[in-house]
Design an enzyme around this catalytic site. Structure first.
Site, PDB file in Angstrom:
ATOM      1  N   GLU A  45       0.824  -1.209   0.000  1.00  0.00           N
ATOM      2  CA  GLU A  45       0.000   0.000   0.000  1.00  0.00           C
ATOM      3  C   GLU A  45       0.865   1.269   0.000  1.00  0.00           C
ATOM      4  OE1 GLU A  45      -3.608   1.790   2.837  1.00  0.00           O
ATOM      5  OE2 GLU A  45      -2.360   0.128   3.526  1.00  0.00           O
ATOM      6  N   LYS A 114      -8.961   2.849  -2.485  1.00  0.00           N
ATOM      7  CA  LYS A 114      -9.342   2.311  -1.182  1.00  0.00           C
ATOM      8  C   LYS A 114     -10.716   2.856  -0.787  1.00  0.00           C
ATOM      9  CE  LYS A 114      -7.193   1.531   3.370  1.00  0.00           C
ATOM     10  NZ  LYS A 114      -5.943   1.781   4.119  1.00  0.00           N
ATOM     11  N   CYS A 150      -5.880  -3.085   2.033  1.00  0.00           N
ATOM     12  CA  CYS A 150      -5.691  -3.133   3.486  1.00  0.00           C
ATOM     13  C   CYS A 150      -7.017  -3.190   4.241  1.00  0.00           C
ATOM     14  CB  CYS A 150      -4.832  -1.946   3.936  1.00  0.00           C
ATOM     15  SG  CYS A 150      -4.079  -2.191   5.577  1.00  0.00           S
ATOM     16  N   SER A 176       0.146  -2.503   7.171  1.00  0.00           N
ATOM     17  CA  SER A 176      -0.433  -2.920   8.449  1.00  0.00           C
ATOM     18  C   SER A 176       0.650  -2.898   9.526  1.00  0.00           C
ATOM     19  CB  SER A 176      -1.029  -4.326   8.328  1.00  0.00           C
ATOM     20  OG  SER A 176      -1.601  -4.750   9.535  1.00  0.00           O
ATOM     21  N   ILE A 296      18.247  -1.742  34.549  1.00  0.00           N
ATOM     22  CA  ILE A 296      17.703  -2.664  33.566  1.00  0.00           C
ATOM     23  C   ILE A 296      17.226  -1.965  32.290  1.00  0.00           C
ATOM     24  CG2 ILE A 296      15.355  -2.629  34.521  1.00  0.00           C
ATOM     25  CD1 ILE A 296      15.313  -5.692  34.063  1.00  0.00           C
ATOM     26  N   ASN A 374      15.937  16.195  40.640  1.00  0.00           N
ATOM     27  CA  ASN A 374      15.769  16.403  39.195  1.00  0.00           C
ATOM     28  C   ASN A 374      16.927  17.168  38.581  1.00  0.00           C
ATOM     29  OD1 ASN A 374      13.406  14.976  39.151  1.00  0.00           O
ATOM     30  ND2 ASN A 374      12.058  16.760  39.118  1.00  0.00           N
ATOM     31  N   GLU A 403       6.857   3.925  33.644  1.00  0.00           N
ATOM     32  CA  GLU A 403       7.331   5.222  34.126  1.00  0.00           C
ATOM     33  C   GLU A 403       6.631   6.370  33.401  1.00  0.00           C
ATOM     34  OE1 GLU A 403      11.886   3.712  35.170  1.00  0.00           O
ATOM     35  OE2 GLU A 403      11.479   4.849  33.330  1.00  0.00           O
ATOM     36  N   LYS A 522       3.688  15.653  30.445  1.00  0.00           N
ATOM     37  CA  LYS A 522       5.040  15.143  30.228  1.00  0.00           C
ATOM     38  C   LYS A 522       5.086  14.296  28.959  1.00  0.00           C
ATOM     39  CE  LYS A 522       6.847  14.885  34.967  1.00  0.00           C
ATOM     40  NZ  LYS A 522       7.496  14.004  35.968  1.00  0.00           N
TER      41      LYS A 522
END
Length: 559
Positions: A45, A114, A150, A176, A296, A374, A403, A522
């Protein structure tokens, strides 16, 4: 009457707006198709301009250049080689369509538009395109080929119209985007259309990353008896040459290759890797730079970056403060070494002292708290941005969805960056991905075999290390509780009552809801990142920043 067709399927990776490169890659695919005796080449597409082009297609100059490029390409088909069914924006009168055009014998001989324009989740096609009428089939070599585009196969109407007007074969171009578990959904819809129409189909999907979306390919061919004749691989380009014959029961595709398709954590990891690789490469960055904390999130972000780009294009920076533990320094160094990535150390202590001196008079008489914490995060963000400006590498943000959901992140600090691979990945899934990558090397990865981070990074309690003995769960519920509540609120739009019924505390749910709503401002300023689930922040989920709604839910009275 034609009794045999050879159809080439071009599962390619276009770049939005890069018309010349997209069409040059298509010419290479057509040459391969010609060498294999193909009659027709099918693209995905909107291949000419890349998908999704968003408001770029509202620029008249862009659409005019596409028209010129397509007509020039059509003239090349006078060489006797394969015809092409090409996805492209196309103007008819005063209407702009998401179209498939047939290029053959030196001209544009047919076009189909489409009909069902999606306008939900990440899709805004009604904003930029006009819907086409219900399409009948295209006559190609005396074969009546239906070309639903699609979304046109996600409901029965378009395929029903094609079947009722004599369609014999469905060639379905797609853009897709990946979502976890979506490959099964695509097959389900394909089976539905095959059963209803009695027609075989080709489902051709693009691959590659485009901003926050990543396309996994995974194209397939399904015969009218619902057997899978071909399964193209996910996550990489592929040109498949499919052989079709007419039988008493209709058109049948000869069996071909059936590649395995990644699922679960393997698919999520591939999405992150391909999304980052394409974002960096298509935007011309030499590589990435990221803060390596010994935790991590930065460890898995660095691993994805190395797998996507190679270790020589990944620069890790450890930025210790007086609160940074020795085990964090050791773990950051060990993970960087396992990955083969460069690691530098820049202490933020002098920056903390400078800000303390600058603000001391104004902060006098107050207790140390979030403002001082901060400052540390923002000193790190400034350090990374300075190094990015100096050397050109893009800053890779490392915040995860848990977070970002509750605002446990610092604007202009750890939220600095050009892209995030964890933006749509909950913290509990981050742990799972780390364990998975330590035990598996994904196909196409440019990183090392074996483990990519020390086990201690996975097992130690997560901490921002902005004050002595800090851990995330001083501020947040346990991640397994938080993530379950967030999935209810975000992915399912569940009510408080529904989440309580699953065994979670009402007060914790309400607190999480308030944090989620308060953090919207944020998230509006956060970098883009790979979409993984069906309600990613950004294009999928659009909530007002100024939002005073709060449920007045009361538990049902006991009887």
């Amino acid at each position: 009457m034609t009794d045999k067709l050879t159809i080439a399927l071009a599962q390619l990776n276009p770049t939005v707006g890069r018309l010349d490169a997209n069409l040059d890659r298509l010419r290479e695919a057509r040459a391969k198709a010609a060498a294999n005796g193909a009659d027709l080449l099918l693209t995905s597409e909107l291949y000419t301009c890349g998908y999704p082009p968003e408001d770029l297609v509202r620029k008249p100059l862009f659409v005019a250049e596409i028209r010129q490029a397509v007509e020039a390409l059509a003239r090349e088909t006078a060489d006797g080689g394969p015809a092409m069914l090409l996805g492209t924006p196309w103007v008819e009168g005063d209407r702009l369509h998401n179209a498939m055009v047939l290029l053959e014998d030196g001209a544009v001989s047919a076009a189909r538009y489409k009909h069902d324009l999606p306008n939900y989740g990440v899709f805004d096609e009604k904003r930029v395109f006009d819907p086409g009428p219900l399409p009948g089939p295209i006559n190609f070599h005396d074969v009546r080929i239906g070309v639903p585009i699609c979304e046109d196969i996600w409901t029965p109407d378009v395929v029903e119209c094609i079947a009722e007007t004599g369609g014999e074969l469905l060639l379905i171009p797609n853009g897709s985007p990946f979502e976890a578990g979506k490959s099964d959904v695509r097959v389900h819809h394909a089976v539905g259309r095959v059963v209803e129409s009695g027609l075989p189909l080709v489902y051709l999907n693009q691959i590659g990353g485009q901003d926050e979306l990543v396309f996994d390919g995974g194209s397939f061919v399904m015969n009218a008896d619902r057997t899978l004749a071909w399964q193209l691989p996910a996550w990489r380009e592929n040109i498949a040459i499919t052989e079709w014959r007419r039988s008493a029961q209709g058109w049948i595709c000869a069996p071909g290759k059936t590649a395995p398709i990644e699922t679960g954590l393997a698919a999520i990891y591939q999405a992150m890797t391909v999304g980052l690789r394409n974002y960096v490469n298509k935007n011309g960055f030499p590589g990435v730079i990221l803060g390596m904390s010994g935790g991590i999130d930065s460890a898995i972000s660095a691993a994805v970056a190395v797998d996507a780009l190679g270790p020589d294009r990944v620069h890790c920076v450890m930025m210790p403060s007086p609160y940074t533990s020795q085990h964090s320094l050791d773990d950051a160094a060990a993970a960087s070494k396992l990955l083969g990535a460069k690691l530098d150390t820049v202490s933020i202590g002098p920056a903390m002292e400078a800000f303390g001196s600058m603000l001391g008079e104004h902060f006098e008489g107050t207790n140390s708290g979030v403002a001082e914490e901060n400052i540390q995060s923002r000193a790190r963000g400034m350090t990374l941005m300075a190094m990015s400006n100096k050397f050109g590498a893009m800053v890779l943000s490392t915040g995860n969805k848990s977070e970002m959901s509750v605002g446990y992140a610092t604007l202009y600090g750890d939220m600095c960056g050009g892209y995030s691979v964890l933006k749509d990945v909950y913290k509990t899934v981050v742990f799972d991905l780390c364990r998975w990558r330590n035990a598996n090397k994904p196909a196409g990865a440019l990183g090392p075999d074996g483990a990519v981070m020390p086990e201690r990074i996975i097992t130690k309690p997560p901490s921002a290390e902005l004050k002595p003995d800090q851990v995330d769960q001083d501020t947040l519920p346990p991640y397994e509780v938080l993530d379950a509540i967030l999935e209810g609120l975000i992915e399912d739009e569940a009510s408080v009552e529904e989440i309580v019924a699953k065994g979670y505390d009402k007060a914790t749910i309400m607190r999480t809801w308030r944090m989620l709503d308060r953090a919207e401002y944020k998230r509006r300023q956060a970098p883009p990142g790979v979409k993984i689930g069906h309600r990613a922040f950004g294009r999928d989920r659009r909530y007002p920043i100024t939002n005073a709604f709060e449920t007045h839910y009361r538990p049902k009275a006991e009887t």
